[in-house]
Design a protein around this motif. Structure first.
Motif, PDB file in Angstrom:
ATOM      1  N   SER A  54      31.747  49.845  48.346  1.00 32.95           N
ATOM      2  CA  SER A  54      32.390  48.543  48.915  1.00 32.95           C
ATOM      3  C   SER A  54      33.205  47.632  48.015  1.00 32.95           C
ATOM      4  N   PHE A  55      32.636  47.510  46.955  1.00 39.08           N
ATOM      5  CA  PHE A  55      33.543  46.538  45.940  1.00 39.08           C
ATOM      6  C   PHE A  55      34.685  47.229  45.625  1.00 39.08           C
ATOM      7  N   ARG A  56      34.742  48.669  45.187  1.00 39.16           N
ATOM      8  CA  ARG A  56      35.784  49.362  44.782  1.00 39.16           C
ATOM      9  C   ARG A  56      36.920  49.277  45.935  1.00 39.16           C
ATOM     10  N   ILE A  57      36.561  49.619  47.120  1.00 38.05           N
ATOM     11  CA  ILE A  57      37.614  49.625  48.404  1.00 38.05           C
ATOM     12  C   ILE A  57      38.047  48.327  48.262  1.00 38.05           C
ATOM     13  N   TYR A  58      37.283  47.183  48.334  1.00 42.90           N
ATOM     14  CA  TYR A  58      37.585  45.746  48.440  1.00 42.90           C
ATOM     15  C   TYR A  58      38.640  45.435  47.247  1.00 42.90           C
ATOM     16  N   LYS A  59      38.606  45.725  45.910  1.00 40.33           N
ATOM     17  CA  LYS A  59      39.453  45.512  44.942  1.00 40.33           C
ATOM     18  C   LYS A  59      40.596  46.387  45.263  1.00 40.33           C
ATOM     19  N   SER A  60      40.539  47.455  45.805  1.00 45.07           N
ATOM     20  CA  SER A  60      41.684  48.402  45.743  1.00 45.07           C
ATOM     21  C   SER A  60      42.587  48.051  46.818  1.00 45.07           C
ATOM     22  N   VAL A  61      42.118  47.333  47.887  1.00 44.18           N
ATOM     23  CA  VAL A  61      42.836  46.792  49.207  1.00 44.18           C
ATOM     24  C   VAL A  61      43.335  45.108  48.876  1.00 44.18           C
ATOM     25  N   GLN A  63      44.283  44.626  45.639  1.00 40.08           N
ATOM     26  CA  GLN A  63      45.434  44.972  44.725  1.00 40.08           C
ATOM     27  C   GLN A  63      46.611  45.456  45.598  1.00 40.08           C
ATOM     28  N   ALA A  64      46.247  46.204  46.780  1.00 38.57           N
ATOM     29  CA  ALA A  64      47.593  46.416  47.534  1.00 38.57           C
ATOM     30  C   ALA A  64      48.187  45.496  48.170  1.00 38.57           C
ATOM     31  N   VAL A  65      47.469  44.511  48.671  1.00 32.28           N
ATOM     32  CA  VAL A  65      47.920  43.212  49.549  1.00 32.28           C
ATOM     33  C   VAL A  65      48.691  42.519  48.492  1.00 32.28           C
ATOM     34  N   GLN A  66      48.183  42.261  47.208  1.00 33.67           N
ATOM     35  CA  GLN A  66      48.914  41.157  46.237  1.00 33.67           C
ATOM     36  C   GLN A  66      49.878  41.974  45.487  1.00 33.67           C
ATOM     37  N   LYS A  67      49.909  43.210  45.722  1.00 36.41           N
ATOM     38  CA  LYS A  67      50.835  44.112  44.674  1.00 36.41           C
ATOM     39  C   LYS A  67      50.469  44.057  43.249  1.00 36.41           C
ATOM     40  N   THR A  68      49.368  43.932  42.834  1.00 36.67           N
ATOM     41  CA  THR A  68      48.998  43.937  41.462  1.00 36.67           C
ATOM     42  C   THR A  68      48.296  45.158  41.147  1.00 36.67           C
ATOM     43  N   ASP A  69      48.300  45.231  39.662  1.00 40.04           N
ATOM     44  CA  ASP A  69      47.795  46.669  39.074  1.00 40.04           C
ATOM     45  C   ASP A  69      46.546  46.245  38.148  1.00 40.04           C
ATOM     46  N   GLY A  71      43.843  47.754  38.019  1.00 40.19           N
ATOM     47  CA  GLY A  71      43.182  48.800  37.502  1.00 40.19           C
ATOM     48  C   GLY A  71      41.604  49.129  37.992  1.00 40.19           C
ATOM     49  N   HIS A  72      40.910  49.919  37.542  1.00 38.26           N
ATOM     50  CA  HIS A  72      39.652  50.268  38.204  1.00 38.26           C
ATOM     51  C   HIS A  72      38.880  49.083  37.818  1.00 38.26           C
ATOM     52  N   PRO A  73      37.837  48.483  39.053  1.00 35.70           N
ATOM     53  CA  PRO A  73      37.269  47.058  38.755  1.00 35.70           C
ATOM     54  C   PRO A  73      35.966  47.484  37.915  1.00 35.70           C
ATOM     55  N   PHE A  74      35.786  48.567  37.654  1.00 36.85           N
ATOM     56  CA  PHE A  74      34.452  49.068  36.699  1.00 36.85           C
ATOM     57  C   PHE A  74      34.950  49.425  35.451  1.00 36.85           C
ATOM     58  N   LYS A  75      36.122  49.504  35.053  1.00 36.78           N
ATOM     59  CA  LYS A  75      36.671  50.104  33.950  1.00 36.78           C
ATOM     60  C   LYS A  75      35.848  49.827  32.545  1.00 36.78           C
ATOM     61  N   THR A  76      35.549  48.463  32.451  1.00 41.45           N
ATOM     62  CA  THR A  76      34.564  48.102  31.168  1.00 41.45           C
ATOM     63  C   THR A  76      33.214  49.057  31.276  1.00 41.45           C
ATOM     64  N   TYR A  77      32.729  49.011  32.431  1.00 42.50           N
ATOM     65  CA  TYR A  77      31.284  49.502  32.403  1.00 42.50           C
ATOM     66  C   TYR A  77      31.669  51.113  32.253  1.00 42.50           C
ATOM     67  N   LEU A  78      32.594  51.826  32.725  1.00 43.08           N
ATOM     68  CA  LEU A  78      32.891  53.069  32.656  1.00 43.08           C
ATOM     69  C   LEU A  78      32.944  53.719  31.117  1.00 43.08           C
ATOM     70  N   GLU A  79      33.531  52.334  30.473  1.00 38.65           N
ATOM     71  CA  GLU A  79      33.924  52.889  29.052  1.00 38.65           C
ATOM     72  C   GLU A  79      32.774  52.650  27.911  1.00 38.65           C
ATOM     73  N   LEU A  80      31.667  51.783  28.418  1.00 39.95           N
ATOM     74  CA  LEU A  80      30.356  51.724  27.518  1.00 39.95           C
ATOM     75  C   LEU A  80      29.816  52.748  27.141  1.00 39.95           C
ATOM     76  N   GLU A  81      29.298  52.913  26.109  1.00 33.35           N
ATOM     77  CA  GLU A  81      28.581  54.112  25.266  1.00 33.35           C
ATOM     78  C   GLU A  81      27.086  54.166  25.937  1.00 33.35           C
ATOM     79  N   ILE A  82      26.729  54.941  26.521  1.00 32.37           N
ATOM     80  CA  ILE A  82      25.255  54.910  27.046  1.00 32.37           C
ATOM     81  C   ILE A  82      24.579  55.820  26.600  1.00 32.37           C
TER      82      ILE A  82
END
Length: 193
Positions: A54-61, A63-69, A71-82
């Motif tokens: 839901s958060f990912r879809i909300y951020k995508s919508v 970004q589309a409405v505000q015409k901003t880029d 990126g992925h809302p969870f990018k920092t977490y995806l790049e963490l070394e686990i």
């Protein structure tokens, strides 16, 4: 908010974070009393997925409405070394091996009656646990342990003088009873409690 240690959580030094952790534990344990472990894990995974999707879809919508880029809302977490390093895995397995070996040595000592008094104390403890097991199941005991972990330290800090006084009386009484029992058992070694 910086990460709190377990001691900070148990002493309620940050009420909001402790409340979240304590509430999460209680919710999980109460859920386990009503549903199987598989169901609870599946429901928790579905809830987490629902929130993140839901958060990912909300951020995508957005970004589309505000015409901003942005990126992925969870990018920092995806790049963490686990991943765990080989040294960390070795450290944890060494620690586990130490506790398992010590537990096995102690159980061998108790069951093979290396010290009669210690084996008798263990027998009394096991006998008492049969009554505890008849009254409560393991999940109820775990629930009581979690509630105690989050309440007893705070109660002790607030009423330390009175609690220490009564614990001293109980300890004295127990030492007197143990000394009388040891005096009646020939060859039992004396323990300095």
């Amino acid at each position: 908010v910086p990460f709190l240690t377990s001691i900070d959580l148990l002493y309620w030094r940050d009420i909001k974070q402790t409340g979240i952790v304590f509430g999460s534990f209680l919710l999980l344990l109460f859920s386990l009393t009503q549903f199987s472990v598989v169901s609870v894990v599946a429901y928790l995974a579905l809830a987490a997925l629902s929130a993140t999707i839901s958060f990912r879809i909300y951020k995508s919508v957005l970004q589309a409405v505000q015409k901003t880029d942005e990126g992925h809302p969870f990018k920092t977490y995806l790049e963490l070394e686990i991943t765990l390093s080989q040294e960390q895995i070795q450290k944890y397995t060494d620690c586990l091996q130490f506790y398992v070996n010590n537990t096995l040595k102690e159980l061998r000592r108790l069951f093979l009656v290396q010290d009669l008094v210690d084996s008798l104390k263990f027998a009394v403890l096991m006998w008492l646990l049969t009554y505890v097991g008849a009254l409560f199941n393991g999940l109820t005991l775990l629930l009581m342990a979690v509630v105690s972990m989050f309440t007893l330290p705070v109660v002790y800090v607030k009423h330390q003088a009175q609690i220490d006084q009564y614990l001293g009386l109980v300890r004295t009484h127990i030492n007197t009873v143990v000394a009388k029992i040891q005096a009646k058992i020939p060859g039992a070694k004396r323990h300095a409690e």
